[in-house]
Design a protein around this motif. Structure first.
Motif, mmCIF file in Angstrom:
data_model
loop_
_atom_site.group_PDB
_atom_site.id
_atom_site.type_symbol
_atom_site.label_atom_id
_atom_site.label_comp_id
_atom_site.label_asym_id
_atom_site.label_seq_id
_atom_site.Cartn_x
_atom_site.Cartn_y
_atom_site.Cartn_z
ATOM 1 N N THR A 82 0.836 -1.205 0.000
ATOM 2 C CA THR A 82 0.000 0.000 0.000
ATOM 3 C C THR A 82 0.866 1.249 0.000
ATOM 4 O OG1 THR A 82 -1.747 -1.189 1.158
ATOM 5 C CG2 THR A 82 -1.844 1.223 1.234
ATOM 6 N N ARG A 85 1.938 1.855 -3.547
ATOM 7 C CA ARG A 85 0.848 2.383 -4.379
ATOM 8 C C ARG A 85 0.516 3.830 -4.016
ATOM 9 N NH1 ARG A 85 -1.362 -2.337 -2.631
ATOM 10 N NH2 ARG A 85 -3.136 -1.274 -1.677
ATOM 11 N N ALA A 89 0.637 6.886 -6.607
ATOM 12 C CA ALA A 89 -0.559 7.700 -6.862
ATOM 13 C C ALA A 89 -0.320 9.164 -6.507
ATOM 14 C CB ALA A 89 -1.745 7.148 -6.074
ATOM 15 N N GLU A 94 -2.641 11.663 -8.690
ATOM 16 C CA GLU A 94 -3.948 11.011 -8.613
ATOM 17 C C GLU A 94 -4.544 11.087 -7.206
ATOM 18 O OE1 GLU A 94 -2.705 7.620 -11.931
ATOM 19 O OE2 GLU A 94 -2.879 7.071 -9.823
ATOM 20 N N TYR A 95 -3.674 11.146 -6.216
ATOM 21 C CA TYR A 95 -4.139 11.149 -4.821
ATOM 22 C C TYR A 95 -3.364 12.202 -4.049
ATOM 23 C CZ TYR A 95 -5.584 9.328 -0.257
ATOM 24 O OH TYR A 95 -6.122 9.185 0.998
ATOM 25 N N MET A 151 -6.484 3.088 0.897
ATOM 26 C CA MET A 151 -7.068 1.839 0.388
ATOM 27 C C MET A 151 -8.566 1.997 0.149
ATOM 28 S SD MET A 151 -5.017 -1.268 2.248
ATOM 29 C CE MET A 151 -4.994 -0.619 3.913
ATOM 30 N N TRP A 153 -10.030 4.809 -0.674
ATOM 31 C CA TRP A 153 -10.090 5.624 -1.890
ATOM 32 C C TRP A 153 -9.863 4.748 -3.122
ATOM 33 C CZ3 TRP A 153 -6.135 6.527 -5.454
ATOM 34 C CH2 TRP A 153 -6.420 7.495 -6.426
ATOM 35 N N GLU A 154 -8.868 3.853 -3.042
ATOM 36 C CA GLU A 154 -8.559 2.958 -4.166
ATOM 37 C C GLU A 154 -9.759 2.091 -4.545
ATOM 38 O OE1 GLU A 154 -4.078 1.319 -4.387
ATOM 39 O OE2 GLU A 154 -5.136 0.798 -2.541
ATOM 40 N N THR A 155 -10.418 1.560 -3.540
ATOM 41 C CA THR A 155 -11.508 0.619 -3.806
ATOM 42 C C THR A 155 -12.837 1.309 -4.092
ATOM 43 O OG1 THR A 155 -11.931 0.364 -1.442
ATOM 44 C CG2 THR A 155 -10.441 -1.230 -2.467
ATOM 45 N N ARG A 159 -12.474 8.879 -8.593
ATOM 46 C CA ARG A 159 -11.160 9.464 -8.906
ATOM 47 C C ARG A 159 -11.299 10.773 -9.595
ATOM 48 N NH1 ARG A 159 -7.060 4.598 -9.096
ATOM 49 N NH2 ARG A 159 -8.210 3.430 -7.623
#
Length: 159
Positions: A82, A85, A89, A94-95, A151, A153-155, A159
């Motif tokens: 994580t 990633r 990101a 992206e994040y 995590m 946010w990822e799932t 976006r």
């Protein structure tokens, strides 16, 4: 009166605040007090100010994570993934919801991971990654909410 003072002092010492005493335990681990970890923190600060260096760190850390044995990392293995990633990101834009302090700790953990000459050199069979795992576990504990939020946010697919 001396007896009373001694008793009250011993009572204060005998009933420490759990949170305060627990907060110092991780720093008792040699890897976290090492010169290599101090260097990883310093390098992390400069990494955060340089996009190219951050990307290079991510690439090296991802390559290293793919090659290290998982056993020393135990339960913190998913958090190491994580962290990778999250940095990717964040670097890509992206994040951006990661607090600077948490990002600093994550980048420091990745710096420590890629350092072949940390507290226990990585060439030392099995033990060479125990100190790396200790640092990753410490940082995962320290930044758990940030990592969990990422995590989520990822799932979520938003976006």
């Amino acid at each position: 009166m001396k007896g009373v003072k001694t008793k009250s002092r011993s009572k204060v010492k005998a009933v420490p605040s759990g949170k305060k005493s627990d907060a110092h335990i991780p720093y008792s681990k040699p890897a976290l007090r090492s010169e290599a970890f101090a260097r990883a923190l310093i390098d992390a600060k400069s990494c955060l100010n340089n996009s190219e260096t951050l990307e290079e760190l991510f690439n090296e850390a991802a390559k290293k994570a793919a090659a290290v044995p998982r056993e020393p990392f135990k339960e913190c293995w998913p958090y190491l993934q994580t962290m990778l990633r999250l940095v990717r990101a964040h670097h890509r834009g992206e994040y951006d919801q990661v607090p600077d302090n948490a990002l600093l700790w994550v980048v420091a953990a990745l710096n420590y991971l890629i350092d072949p000459f940390d507290l226990i050199p990585d060439k030392t069979p099995f033990l060479g990654f125990v100190d790396d795992a200790t640092v990753v576990e410490f940082v995962a504990d320290r930044t758990r909410q940030t990592l969990d939020d990422f995590m989520t946010w990822e799932t979520s697919g938003v976006r």
